[in-house]
Design an enzyme around this catalytic site. Structure first.
Site, PDB file in Angstrom:
ATOM      1  N   TRP A   1      31.308  38.464  56.801  1.00 32.17           N
ATOM      2  CA  TRP A   1      31.723  37.116  57.154  1.00 32.17           C
ATOM      3  C   TRP A   1      30.647  36.410  57.976  1.00 32.17           C
ATOM      4  O   TRP A   1      29.789  37.048  58.577  1.00 32.17           O
ATOM      5  CB  TRP A   1      33.033  37.153  57.946  1.00 32.17           C
ATOM      6  CG  TRP A   1      34.155  37.823  57.210  1.00 32.17           C
ATOM      7  CD1 TRP A   1      34.728  39.018  57.497  1.00 32.17           C
ATOM      8  CD2 TRP A   1      34.813  37.338  56.034  1.00 32.17           C
ATOM      9  NE1 TRP A   1      35.710  39.316  56.592  1.00 32.17           N
ATOM     10  CE2 TRP A   1      35.792  38.301  55.677  1.00 32.17           C
ATOM     11  CE3 TRP A   1      34.691  36.191  55.253  1.00 32.17           C
ATOM     12  CZ2 TRP A   1      36.631  38.159  54.585  1.00 32.17           C
ATOM     13  CZ3 TRP A   1      35.532  36.046  54.158  1.00 32.17           C
ATOM     14  CH2 TRP A   1      36.481  37.013  53.837  1.00 32.17           C
TER      15      TRP A   1
ATOM     16  N   TRP B   1      46.179  33.892  49.215  1.00 31.87           N
ATOM     17  CA  TRP B   1      44.895  33.970  49.907  1.00 31.87           C
ATOM     18  C   TRP B   1      44.061  35.151  49.428  1.00 31.87           C
ATOM     19  O   TRP B   1      42.831  35.044  49.321  1.00 31.87           O
ATOM     20  CB  TRP B   1      45.118  34.013  51.414  1.00 31.87           C
ATOM     21  CG  TRP B   1      45.308  32.628  51.949  1.00 31.87           C
ATOM     22  CD1 TRP B   1      46.481  31.992  52.214  1.00 31.87           C
ATOM     23  CD2 TRP B   1      44.281  31.678  52.233  1.00 31.87           C
ATOM     24  NE1 TRP B   1      46.254  30.707  52.641  1.00 31.87           N
ATOM     25  CE2 TRP B   1      44.910  30.484  52.671  1.00 31.87           C
ATOM     26  CE3 TRP B   1      42.885  31.713  52.162  1.00 31.87           C
ATOM     27  CZ2 TRP B   1      44.187  29.346  53.030  1.00 31.87           C
ATOM     28  CZ3 TRP B   1      42.156  30.590  52.524  1.00 31.87           C
ATOM     29  CH2 TRP B   1      42.804  29.420  52.953  1.00 31.87           C
TER      30      TRP B   1
END
Length: 479
Positions: free
Chosen positions: A308, A385
């Protein structure tokens, strides 16, 4: 005759309510709603869901009062203790409820059923939320499905046309009612009125759900397959928040669709496309039942190590506020904040930008949707998601990164959706409405658009961030 307690949860309706029907056959009925959000852990209802719940409880209370009953509302930390207190106060013979399938709820309900029966009570639960129980559809080897298409094929073939039960013809209450709270006492409404826009879009409660279904059948089922992808049009049903709190059941919806199809000869493909959306909801509950950590952990374990982005807080705030400088994304995020809902096509686009172009964890977007969506359903939200990120069941391939410009040009070609929710851009011609940063200065001046001032410049370069995301995917795929 001793009364029966009907424990309402996410089934706030009288029609097609098997627990209520069961209770009426055994004696007087005491309708009960227990508010114990701590039992849901981190997945206690978010702000938008609490707003809906407040108004749905008011609607149910009114409906019951019209039938001569009361809705007994209690608040506490432990549903079992509250139920045992009510049994003691009312000398009830038993408790009936409709099943929930969230991991914490199923574990709690097993304990409650076992304890009440040990106390000498009857304790009966029923399926009122799904077309089939989440454990009922299995592969030939008995295992759960991880892809939608074969799951839906089997479920569809097994029959989804069980007729819904009508509301009980007669409801009798006890001679003496226990004490209860008013919905206002639960403090569900926001202290700061950010919910003003909700009232113009929604009518929570069973009557509101019925009216929305009828409007959809009359105005949007025909041509559903095409119009459902156009965010500027009222081409979807808008039934998801009503389904979430059980103000209407999927059986009622299927029955109404079938009746309407026969009466008005609706194209079969439109009907099947819509029923498949109910199938996705069933699939989400199937996945959550078999993968109870789905809301927190990726089903594809490789994504535990996804790289990330660092220093993402300013980017996250811009995304949440609809200030990314990318018109379709900003329109969707502002629609969400204003109405508590977002068009499904746009949900995929804003999710793709967050998790792929900005490389912010999907759980962060999941938590924001949980707090801001009136239809925040644990199974559907977490499945959606994970699908967007590419780490779940039936997930989008890692290389599918939605381009919000092309999505806007294809599904909002004249910019009507963007003009509604991003009024700063309303005067831009359609040619430039999805890419204001590429418009000539004279066009921007004529439209009164000042990039970087009234409307932000893009917070991310779509092309380079796409390449960065693909490289990040390659890292985890190659292990």
């Amino acid at each position: 005759m001793k009364p029966q307690i009907v424990w309402f949860r996410r089934d706030l309706r009288l029609a097609d309510n098997p627990a209520l029907v069961h209770a009426t056959r055994s004696g007087p009925v005491i309708p009960v709603y227990l508010f114990a959000p701590g039992e849901d852990g981190v997945w206690a209802p978010g702000g938008a869901s609490r707003w809906w719940l407040h108004h749905s409880l008011l609607a149910l209370k009114h409906t019951l009062e019209e039938r001569g009953l009361r809705l007994i509302i209690r608040e506490g930390t432990d549903s079992l203790s509250m139920l045992r207190e009510l049994v003691s106060e009312t000398d009830a013979a038993g408790v009936a409820w409709n099943r929930l399938y969230d991991p914490l709820a199923t574990a709690r309900d097993r304990i409650i059923k076992r304890t009440l029966r040990a106390d000498g009570m009857t304790a009966d639960s029923f399926n009122a939320a799904l077309l089939q129980e989440p454990w009922a559809v299995t592969k030939k080897d008995g295992g759960p499905y991880r892809a939608f298409t074969p799951f839906w094929r089997v479920l569809r073939a097994s029959g989804i046309d069980e007729p819904p039960q009508p509301p009980p013809g007669r409801l009798n209450g006890p001679e003496h009612w226990p004490a209860g709270l008013e919905p206002d006492a639960l403090g569900l409404l926001p202290s700061i009125p950010w919910d003003r826009g909700f009232h113009a879009h929604w009518t929570p409660g069973e009557p509101g759900a019925t009216a929305r279904l009828e409007h959809f059948l009359e105005h949007a089922l025909t041509d559903y397959g095409r119009r459902r992808d156009l965010p500027a049009e009222a081409g979807t049903s808008g039934l998801s928040p009503h389904l979430h709190l059980g103000e209407i059941s999927p059986r009622q919806i299927v029955a109404a669709v079938n009746t309407h199809r026969q009466q008005y000869r609706i194209p079969e493909q439109d009907v099947e496309d819509f029923l498949a959306e109910l199938g996705w909801r069933e699939f989400a509950h199937h996945l959550l039942y078999h993968q109870p950590d789905m809301p927190e952990r990726p089903l594809d374990a490789r994504f535990e190590h996804f790289p990330w982005s660092d220093n993402s807080e300013p980017l996250l705030r811009a995304w949440q506020q609809g200030r990314t400088g990318i018109p379709l994304v900003d329109a969707g995020m502002r629609e969400l904040w204003s109405t508590g809902w977002m068009h499904n096509r746009v949900r995929m686009v804003v999710g793709s930008l967050l998790t792929k172009n900005l490389r912010i964890p999907w759980q962060t977007g999941e938590a924001w949707f949980w707090d801001t969506l009136v239809d925040a359903d644990l199974a559907s939200n977490s499945m959606g998601w994970q699908w967007i990120q590419g780490c779940g069941a039936d997930a989008a391939p890692y290389f599918r990164i939605f381009n919000p410009v092309r999505q806007g040009e294809r599904f909002d070609p004249d910019g009507s959706y963007v003009r509604r929710w991003v009024p700063e851009l309303a005067k831009l011609p359609a040619k430039h409405i999805h890419t204001p940063w590429s418009a000539p200065q004279a066009v921007l001046d004529a439209a009164g658009v000042r990039l970087g001032d009234a409307y932000p410049a893009p917070i991310v370069d779509l092309a380079s961030s796409r390449n960065d995301a693909l490289e990040a995917y390659r890292v985890i795929r190659n292990g």
